[in-house]
Design a protein around this motif. Structure first.
Motif, mmCIF file in Angstrom:
data_model
loop_
_atom_site.group_PDB
_atom_site.id
_atom_site.type_symbol
_atom_site.label_atom_id
_atom_site.label_comp_id
_atom_site.label_asym_id
_atom_site.label_seq_id
_atom_site.Cartn_x
_atom_site.Cartn_y
_atom_site.Cartn_z
ATOM 1 N N VAL A 155 37.323 34.345 33.870
ATOM 2 C CA VAL A 155 36.821 35.701 33.605
ATOM 3 C C VAL A 155 37.711 36.763 34.253
ATOM 4 N N PRO A 156 38.110 36.626 35.523
ATOM 5 C CA PRO A 156 39.051 37.613 36.075
ATOM 6 C C PRO A 156 40.352 37.713 35.276
ATOM 7 N N THR B 127 37.835 36.998 44.108
ATOM 8 C CA THR B 127 36.858 37.191 43.028
ATOM 9 C C THR B 127 35.444 36.844 43.497
ATOM 10 N N HIS C 53 33.203 38.074 38.800
ATOM 11 C CA HIS C 53 33.545 37.090 37.757
ATOM 12 C C HIS C 53 32.291 36.613 37.007
ATOM 13 N N TYR D 254 38.678 31.910 44.049
ATOM 14 C CA TYR D 254 37.430 31.922 43.285
ATOM 15 C C TYR D 254 36.542 30.813 43.812
ATOM 16 N N HIS E 89 35.306 46.163 41.455
ATOM 17 C CA HIS E 89 36.718 45.883 41.172
ATOM 18 C C HIS E 89 37.558 46.857 41.983
ATOM 19 N N HIS F 251 34.508 29.701 34.764
ATOM 20 C CA HIS F 251 34.507 31.150 34.571
ATOM 21 C C HIS F 251 34.898 31.914 35.833
ATOM 22 N N GLY F 252 34.716 31.287 36.998
ATOM 23 C CA GLY F 252 35.109 31.953 38.234
ATOM 24 C C GLY F 252 36.577 32.349 38.228
#
Length: 280
Positions: free
Chosen positions: A129-130, A188, A12, A56, A273, A125-126
């Motif tokens: 973003v994913p 993540t 992430h 996350y 990923h 963003h943790g």
């Protein structure tokens, strides 16, 4: 009945979100990374999960050093994208699944895992973003999301074993929910990276490959890896990988590897990923 249909793990990196938001996804530096998620976007569009349980870590956004819960579950109806210093990301508001989240909370706490209940929380963003990597840039996220924040910032983080067993408790909770829902669980963070000190920029492809292989085929033993091995082999931020073990613990012992992608570097970080489904 509700069912966990798949597990997804992904890095992430905050710069990934910035690249998307600034229209740089097609630049020579970023294009190979985003191309690696094209399969995943097609796959999840076909899978159509109702809810994503998204594991996350918060980056001093919802929690400061004054108060850092080991495990915190988002039970609100909505979660606003956080301002991390440059304004909030221009992404949709995250819609929660409070009824399912409350059910999971009760079941997991009754299984002797202590959770902090968050009835209001901004997400950084943790988490966003994913979502962007898997869903692109829609007007609204196509499913509901239960944020699940894990402390991997302030020592001591939870052990890999505790995270793996927590995943099993989450699986039990989802399986006991009475409504028909397709649930995915995402882990993540990671892979190998260090953001400070003499080893800043560390990337260990060999360790990352080993971790991915064992996550699929040897997860029970992998969960016994001590913190020091993560730090030594994957850098100080590599311990984020324990969050992938929550995802893996929520799946069957035997899984099918649907897809794997690995790319370096993305802002001094190794991006990993993987998509897993139960063989049954």
């Amino acid at each position: 009945m509700a069912k966990i249909t798949a597990g997804v793990a992904t890095s992430h990196v905050p710069a990934i979100g910035a690249a998307l938001d600034l229209g740089k996804a097609g630049d020579a530096y970023w294009k190979p990374l985003f191309d690696g998620y094209e399969f995943s976007k097609r796959w999840i569009a076909a899978e159509k999960p109702d809810v994503v349980f998204l594991v996350y870590n918060d980056h001093a956004t919802a929690f400061s050093l004054d108060c850092i819960p080991t495990f915190a579950i988002g039970c609100a109806e909505f979660f606003q994208p956080a301002d991390e210093g440059w304004g909030a990301r221009p992404v949709p508001v995250v819609e929660g699944a409070p009824e399912l989240a409350a059910h999971i909370t009760q079941s997991v706490i009754e299984s002797d895992f202590d959770l902090t209940i968050m009835n209001r929380m901004e997400v950084d963003h943790g988490l966003t973003v994913p979502l962007s990597l898997m869903f692109g840039q829609p007007e609204a996220w196509p499913c509901k999301v239960i944020p699940f924040a894990v402390n991997v910032v302030q020592y001591p983080p939870p052990s890999g074993r505790r995270c793996y067993n927590l995943g099993k408790a989450i699986r039990k909770a989802v399986d006991s929910y009475g409504k028909d829902l397709k649930v995915q669980i995402w882990g993540t963070g990671g892979m190998s990276h260090q953001l400070q000190g003499p080893r800043a920029g560390l990337i260990n492809r060999e360790f990352d490959t080993m971790f991915l292989d064992r996550l699929v085929n040897d997860a029970d033993a992998l969960s016994m890896m001590p913190h020091i091995d993560y730090v030594r082999e994957a850098g100080s931020e590599g311990v984020e990988l324990v969050m992938w073990l929550i995802m893996r613990g929520a799946l069957d012992a035997e899984v099918e590897e649907v897809y794997r992608f690995y790319h370096v570097p993305a802002s001094n970080t190794a991006v990993g990923h993987i998509i897993l489904k139960n063989k049954s």
